[in-house]
Scaffold this motif. Structure first.
Motif, short mmCIF file in Angstrom:
data_model
loop_
_atom_site.label_atom_id
_atom_site.label_comp_id
_atom_site.label_asym_id
_atom_site.label_seq_id
_atom_site.Cartn_x
_atom_site.Cartn_y
_atom_site.Cartn_z
N SER A 37 0.93 -1.12 -0.21
CA SER A 37 -0.37 0.04 -0.12
C SER A 37 1.28 0.87 -0.06
O SER A 37 1.95 0.83 0.28
CB SER A 37 -0.91 0.34 1.28
N THR A 38 0.41 2.43 -0.48
CA THR A 38 1.67 3.72 -0.72
C THR A 38 0.91 4.88 -0.14
O THR A 38 1.28 6.23 -0.31
CB THR A 38 1.76 3.65 -2.69
N GLU A 39 -0.31 4.79 0.27
CA GLU A 39 -0.85 5.82 1.03
C GLU A 39 0.18 6.70 1.95
O GLU A 39 0.54 6.11 2.79
CB GLU A 39 -1.82 4.98 2.24
N ILE A 172 3.67 7.88 6.13
CA ILE A 172 4.20 7.04 7.32
C ILE A 172 3.49 5.88 7.65
O ILE A 172 2.12 5.70 7.14
CB ILE A 172 3.66 8.26 8.54
N PHE A 173 4.10 5.00 8.53
CA PHE A 173 2.64 3.40 8.27
C PHE A 173 3.08 3.04 9.92
O PHE A 173 4.70 3.10 10.49
CB PHE A 173 3.72 3.19 7.41
N ILE A 187 -6.20 8.13 15.58
CA ILE A 187 -6.81 8.70 14.09
C ILE A 187 -7.58 8.41 12.83
O ILE A 187 -7.25 8.92 11.84
CB ILE A 187 -4.41 8.55 13.78
N PHE A 188 -7.51 6.95 12.85
CA PHE A 188 -7.81 6.26 11.46
C PHE A 188 -9.09 5.61 11.87
O PHE A 188 -9.72 5.07 11.03
CB PHE A 188 -6.95 4.51 11.62
N LYS A 196 -8.05 12.69 3.58
CA LYS A 196 -7.87 11.33 2.45
C LYS A 196 -6.88 10.80 2.15
O LYS A 196 -7.20 10.07 1.75
CB LYS A 196 -8.76 12.05 1.06
N SER A 197 -6.06 10.79 3.84
CA SER A 197 -4.79 10.26 2.48
C SER A 197 -4.70 8.45 4.02
O SER A 197 -3.68 7.91 4.38
CB SER A 197 -3.74 11.61 2.57
N LEU A 198 -5.24 8.41 4.72
CA LEU A 198 -5.44 7.55 5.47
C LEU A 198 -6.04 6.20 5.15
O LEU A 198 -6.99 6.29 4.41
CB LEU A 198 -6.09 7.81 6.38
N LYS A 199 -5.05 5.03 5.66
CA LYS A 199 -5.69 3.74 5.66
C LYS A 199 -5.65 2.93 6.88
O LYS A 199 -4.26 3.01 6.75
CB LYS A 199 -5.13 3.46 4.05
#
Length: 264
Positions: A37-39, A172-173, A187-188, A196-199
């Motif tokens: 994943s690239t979020e 950031i992961f 956060i999630f 819109k940048s969360l996964k």
């Protein structure tokens, strides 16, 4: 299915481009999803034994090799709640990974810094997030996030976000077990609509078929329903209140019976 990662190194390295193949069959589905994943802000919440730290180490490796600044080097932070956890879960295991790949490194134990020809990894702890200063980062990885106090975890997260300016693909992961409604939930889940940048990826211990045959049954014997939902199913539950009475059922466990009066 496999993902091929290539890196064209700057001329000063005078060596061939690095090729690293990530085979889907080598990972559990949630691990592979997390790894590829690239979020911008990515989270993995798992039950015990679901392989979160295993895939975290490899996510750090991929970013160290390929998520680089204009000068061709990466600059990353790896963050743990305490230095003891960092040394136990990351330092020695990452050394093994680098050794197996034939990547030469230097590790400064006093400063907590890995250096390879591909870049720098600085280790921080969430005990003192105020020390996280002065860096243009290409990535930040945080392990065991919810083990830390919520205010410290959120401070560290915000400090990290402010420094994701080392490349266009800076990320950031975060990986953790769910320790109640703490920083990961904030956060999630609670604040998810603001970005819109969360996964968020969630997985359970049941998703790992390679656990010892009696592991799950032993956990079920020793943990109550709340703890099982958190630490086996990987779900957010309130672990602070109602723990003693969580399994209490008024219809099953209450009886109307008069006690005899003892004179005397």
């Amino acid at each position: 299915m496999s993902v091929k990662c290539y890196r064209a190194l700057p001329p000063l390295f005078d060596m061939e481009a690095v090729q690293l193949i990530v085979n889907e069959e080598d990972y559990l589905p949630h691990q592979y999803e997390f790894l590829t994943s690239t979020e911008k802000i990515l989270g993995l919440v798992c039950g015990f034994g679901a392989g979160k730290t295993h895939v975290f180490l490899r996510k750090v490796l991929l970013n160290h090799l390929f998520n680089v600044r204009a000068d061709g080097r990466s600059n990353g932070w790896v963050i743990y709640p305490t230095l003891a956890l960092a040394e136990e879960l990351f330092v020695e295991e990452f050394k093994i990974i680098l050794d197996n790949l034939g990547i030469t490194y230097k590790y400064n134990i006093q400063k907590g810094i890995f250096r390879t020809r591909y870049g720098v990894i600085k280790i921080y702890t969430l005990m003192k997030p105020e020390l996280m200063i002065g860096a243009n980062l290409t990535y930040v990885g945080i392990d065991e996030f919810d083990v830390a106090k919520t205010n410290k975890a959120m401070d560290g997260f915000k400090k990290s976000l402010a420094r994701l300016r080392g490349s266009e693909k800076a990320v950031i992961f975060i990986v953790t077990t769910p320790e109640g409604f703490k920083a990961t939930y904030e956060i999630f889940v609670r604040n998810a609509k603001k970005s819109k940048s969360l996964k968020l990826i969630q997985a359970s211990s049941y998703d790992n078929p390679y656990l010892p045959s009696d592991y799950l049954s032993l956990m079920k014997e020793q943990y109550d329903e709340k703890l099982l939902k958190a630490y086996l199913e990987g779900q957010f539950v309130n672990l602070k209140s109602g723990t003693v009475y969580y399994a209490f059922d008024r219809l099953k466990h209450m009886v109307k019976e008069e006690l005899p009066i003892v004179e005397g």
